[in-house]
Design a protein around this motif. Sequence first.
Motif, PDB file in Angstrom:
ATOM      1  N   GLY A 203       0.792  -1.225   0.000  1.00 35.49           N
ATOM      2  CA  GLY A 203       0.000   0.000   0.000  1.00 35.49           C
ATOM      3  C   GLY A 203       0.824   1.275   0.000  1.00 35.49           C
ATOM      4  N   LEU A 204       2.140   1.160   0.145  1.00 36.24           N
ATOM      5  CA  LEU A 204       3.000   2.350   0.152  1.00 36.24           C
ATOM      6  C   LEU A 204       3.008   3.009  -1.223  1.00 36.24           C
ATOM      7  N   ARG A 205       2.975   4.339  -1.231  1.00 35.97           N
ATOM      8  CA  ARG A 205       2.984   5.113  -2.479  1.00 35.97           C
ATOM      9  C   ARG A 205       4.366   5.726  -2.656  1.00 35.97           C
ATOM     10  N   CYS A 206       4.930   5.482  -3.830  1.00 33.86           N
ATOM     11  CA  CYS A 206       6.290   5.950  -4.053  1.00 33.86           C
ATOM     12  C   CYS A 206       6.547   6.070  -5.547  1.00 33.86           C
ATOM     13  N   ASP A 207       7.679   6.679  -5.873  1.00 34.77           N
ATOM     14  CA  ASP A 207       8.103   6.768  -7.270  1.00 34.77           C
ATOM     15  C   ASP A 207       8.608   5.405  -7.736  1.00 34.77           C
ATOM     16  N   ALA A 208       8.485   5.175  -9.039  1.00 36.67           N
ATOM     17  CA  ALA A 208       8.848   3.862  -9.588  1.00 36.67           C
ATOM     18  C   ALA A 208      10.319   3.534  -9.391  1.00 36.67           C
ATOM     19  N   SER A 209      11.163   4.543  -9.257  1.00 36.84           N
ATOM     20  CA  SER A 209      12.599   4.310  -9.143  1.00 36.84           C
ATOM     21  C   SER A 209      13.103   4.317  -7.706  1.00 36.84           C
ATOM     22  N   SER A 210      12.198   4.463  -6.741  1.00 37.83           N
ATOM     23  CA  SER A 210      12.626   4.578  -5.349  1.00 37.83           C
ATOM     24  C   SER A 210      13.002   3.204  -4.785  1.00 37.83           C
ATOM     25  N   PRO A 211      13.785   3.164  -3.698  1.00 38.92           N
ATOM     26  CA  PRO A 211      14.131   1.892  -3.044  1.00 38.92           C
ATOM     27  C   PRO A 211      12.893   1.136  -2.558  1.00 38.92           C
ATOM     28  N   ILE A 212      11.857   1.892  -2.199  1.00 37.54           N
ATOM     29  CA  ILE A 212      10.623   1.228  -1.748  1.00 37.54           C
ATOM     30  C   ILE A 212      10.013   0.431  -2.887  1.00 37.54           C
ATOM     31  N   ALA A 213       9.929   1.027  -4.076  1.00 42.11           N
ATOM     32  CA  ALA A 213       9.380   0.314  -5.236  1.00 42.11           C
ATOM     33  C   ALA A 213      10.222  -0.913  -5.555  1.00 42.11           C
ATOM     34  N   LEU A 214      11.542  -0.788  -5.463  1.00 42.71           N
ATOM     35  CA  LEU A 214      12.428  -1.925  -5.708  1.00 42.71           C
ATOM     36  C   LEU A 214      12.149  -3.033  -4.697  1.00 42.71           C
ATOM     37  N   TRP A 215      11.973  -2.665  -3.420  1.00 40.94           N
ATOM     38  CA  TRP A 215      11.655  -3.640  -2.370  1.00 40.94           C
ATOM     39  C   TRP A 215      10.338  -4.347  -2.681  1.00 40.94           C
ATOM     40  N   GLN A 216       9.323  -3.549  -3.067  1.00 39.91           N
ATOM     41  CA  GLN A 216       8.018  -4.127  -3.391  1.00 39.91           C
ATOM     42  C   GLN A 216       8.124  -5.118  -4.543  1.00 39.91           C
ATOM     43  N   ASN A 217       8.846  -4.766  -5.593  1.00 37.27           N
ATOM     44  CA  ASN A 217       8.978  -5.651  -6.760  1.00 37.27           C
ATOM     45  C   ASN A 217       9.704  -6.936  -6.387  1.00 37.27           C
ATOM     46  N   GLU A 218      10.716  -6.824  -5.561  1.00 38.26           N
ATOM     47  CA  GLU A 218      11.458  -8.019  -5.147  1.00 38.26           C
ATOM     48  C   GLU A 218      10.572  -8.952  -4.324  1.00 38.26           C
ATOM     49  N   GLU A 219       9.753  -8.380  -3.443  1.00 35.12           N
ATOM     50  CA  GLU A 219       8.874  -9.209  -2.619  1.00 35.12           C
ATOM     51  C   GLU A 219       7.773  -9.865  -3.455  1.00 35.12           C
ATOM     52  N   ARG A 220       7.255  -9.117  -4.448  1.00 34.37           N
ATOM     53  CA  ARG A 220       6.216  -9.718  -5.305  1.00 34.37           C
ATOM     54  C   ARG A 220       6.766 -10.888  -6.105  1.00 34.37           C
ATOM     55  N   SER A 221       8.012 -10.813  -6.483  1.00 35.79           N
ATOM     56  CA  SER A 221       8.619 -11.891  -7.267  1.00 35.79           C
ATOM     57  C   SER A 221       9.142 -13.023  -6.395  1.00 35.79           C
ATOM     58  N   SER A 222       9.123 -12.839  -5.069  1.00 36.31           N
ATOM     59  CA  SER A 222       9.659 -13.870  -4.185  1.00 36.31           C
ATOM     60  C   SER A 222       8.686 -15.010  -3.961  1.00 36.31           C
ATOM     61  N   LYS A 223       7.414 -14.838  -4.408  1.00 37.99           N
ATOM     62  CA  LYS A 223       6.383 -15.881  -4.296  1.00 37.99           C
ATOM     63  C   LYS A 223       6.202 -16.327  -2.841  1.00 37.99           C
ATOM     64  N   GLU A 224       5.946 -15.369  -2.002  1.00 36.27           N
ATOM     65  CA  GLU A 224       5.622 -15.609  -0.591  1.00 36.27           C
ATOM     66  C   GLU A 224       6.759 -16.320   0.160  1.00 36.27           C
ATOM     67  N   ALA A 225       8.005 -16.041  -0.183  1.00 39.92           N
ATOM     68  CA  ALA A 225       9.120 -16.590   0.593  1.00 39.92           C
ATOM     69  C   ALA A 225       9.102 -15.979   1.987  1.00 39.92           C
ATOM     70  N   ALA A 226       9.812 -16.631   2.921  1.00 41.10           N
ATOM     71  CA  ALA A 226       9.829 -16.125   4.290  1.00 41.10           C
ATOM     72  C   ALA A 226      10.377 -14.701   4.321  1.00 41.10           C
ATOM     73  N   LEU A 227       9.764 -13.893   5.178  1.00 43.59           N
ATOM     74  CA  LEU A 227      10.161 -12.492   5.302  1.00 43.59           C
ATOM     75  C   LEU A 227      10.896 -12.324   6.620  1.00 43.59           C
TER      76      LEU A 227
END
Length: 729
Positions: A203-227
């Motif tokens: 739900g965080l709102r950020c620019d596409a190039s921000s570290p937050i967006a990078l974190w979100q993309n990595e987590e979405r591609s992790s397929k529910e791996a342990a956090l």
Amino acid sequence: MKPTKLVLEAFGPFAERQTIDFSRVYDSEGNGIYLISGETGAGKTTIFDAISYALFGESSGGVRDGAMLRSDFVDSAKKTFVRLEFEHRGKAYAIERGGDRPFARMESLSALSPIVDGVRAVTHAVEELLGINRDQFSQIVMIAQGDFQRFLLSGTDGRSEILRRVFGTERFERFQRRLKERAVTCAGVLRDAERSFRQYADGLRCDASSPIALWQNEERSSKEAALSVARADELIASLELALAVDKEALRNGEAALAEAAAEHSGLTLRMAEADRSNKVLDELAAKRGERAKLMAAESEAAEKEKSKRCERGRAALRKVKPIADRLAAITASLASAGDTAAALAIASEKLKAVERAFFMGQASALAEELKPGSPCPVCGSLDHPAPAQRADGVSRAALDKARADAERAAHAEGMRAALARERDAVLGAFQLALTEEGFKSEAEYRAALMTEAEIAAIENELAMRARKIDLIAHDIERLERDAEVIEKNGGRIDTALLASSLAAAEARRSELSRSAASLRSRGEANEALLGRLAETRELLARSEAEYMNVKALSDAANGDVKGRARVAFETYLQAEYFNMVLGAANRRFSDMSDGRYALRRRGGADGIIERQGLKKVGLDLDVFDRYTCKTRDVRSLSGGESFNAALALALGLSDVIQNVSGGAGMEAVFVDEGFGSLDSEALDAAIRTLMDMSGHRTVGVISHVAELGNRIDRKIFVRRTPEGSKIEI
């Protein structure tokens, strides 16, 4: 458990009631060994079947059910019946079973305990009391014919179930299961915390190039791996930095927005002032044109003519018209009255005729009543020289009607005459009114005549025009004063250029406003989510720690620790018990095999037990051959060797059960056949083992081997007869 008395009736080959008092085959201490012998088919094994049936409702071998155990020697009137009295841990009990419709009853003979009724209820009570079921009873206590090797050759799962029941290790299995369930629950809580953290992070709102967006993309591609908590801390740190950057950008944006707003406000005021000035000039021109148009639309002469027309119309309406209307009404009444003089003449003549007829009728009636010498009712004369002739007259009603008609005709004529006189008077008044109001003729009067509404409309029109001209003149005077000031200030302003500048200022202000609103909204949303993320991070940390602790305990208890021996807690304890059983069994098995063999648990006695894939191992058996100094599978033993191994193992299990507190105390062992497969040395060793064991428990043996009969003094003999088998002690 040790039987003391068994009663059979209509059971198997026993037709009549047979009673076995086991106290007669026990020694003075209540122990000893006894032999059950007899011809083949006489019913030796049926005695063991009856004990198993009384306890569990099944035969000792499990092959024959209750219906198959009914005797064929009896008719339907006699019911199958078994009663077993036994002692267990110092208390006496009795069980009865049988009937065409199976029944069961259990009672305590030593204490005032509730009586248990019902087939299933009694079986359950026996299993609770003894701690074993029918299958385990047949392996541990009652080794039925053909079942010697079942416990010997059972795998880990089979032995585990037996050891669980007899040694009460199910509480440790429940402990393992609860730990595993707790680990699953903790894992679920941890997964929920991870999902919650990821949901808030998404739900965080950020620019596409921000570290937050990078974190979100990595987590979405992790397929529910342990956090991990560290991974969560990484996002929170990036979010805190992003919030600080957004706050600084918002402050700068709000300052630029304030400048743009001031510029826009100034241009708006200038545009409003320009609109007002140009509007004054436009309105002045319009008012002057409107006044000119009104003045040109109607001349002063025409206005006076309309005013004069209203005066003549009002005179005609108010002074002449009422007289004209009265004259018209009288004239109409005279026209509707008709020829009343002619009607009066006709009514008068008709009245005369009716009166004449009426009086003639009256005279005729009187004449008929006259008598000579009698006075006339009219004149009083006594002579009646010329009486009236008979004639038809009219009624009084006809006479009255004729008189009324004549009176109405006379009244109508009088009214007509009065109207005529009034008409003449009103006509004179009408002519006088025309003259007085200046009308030369009735036609001129008719032309000037108007209604009140028409007069009012013309007068209103004249009044409104006059008022409108006055208002326009007043507005022009006011506007001319304002226009003079405007002209001094430069006159008309070009608003098109000013509107272009205002539009550009508005666009810049709107863009800055949207940007500031976006930053503000994003900051508020992310600020709120930061609080949620921080809370969830703490929950994640607690859940992860709790899960790791519980998972470690569960893995250790359930034998799931990677890289180490996969030993479940219950299996480890069962292995210890099994080692004790093997120790007790090997003392007998070594004697039976002249010291050649020893039973060993696969994996050794050091407690190292592992699962092979999904298969549970650790309670499997091997045999160590001292002649070859090799260990091999217990299944490789010969028939006689297997019998002795199974007997030793069963007796060893009984010994350990006797010695373990809380175990199922079995004070009797029953052995059914199997001795025929033994050579003389093995048989002698088996008999010697049974004799030794009978010193502290009862041992019942079924066999037709003559050597056993020679060695065992106490015997129960089953004799076959045509009427059913008989039992002798």
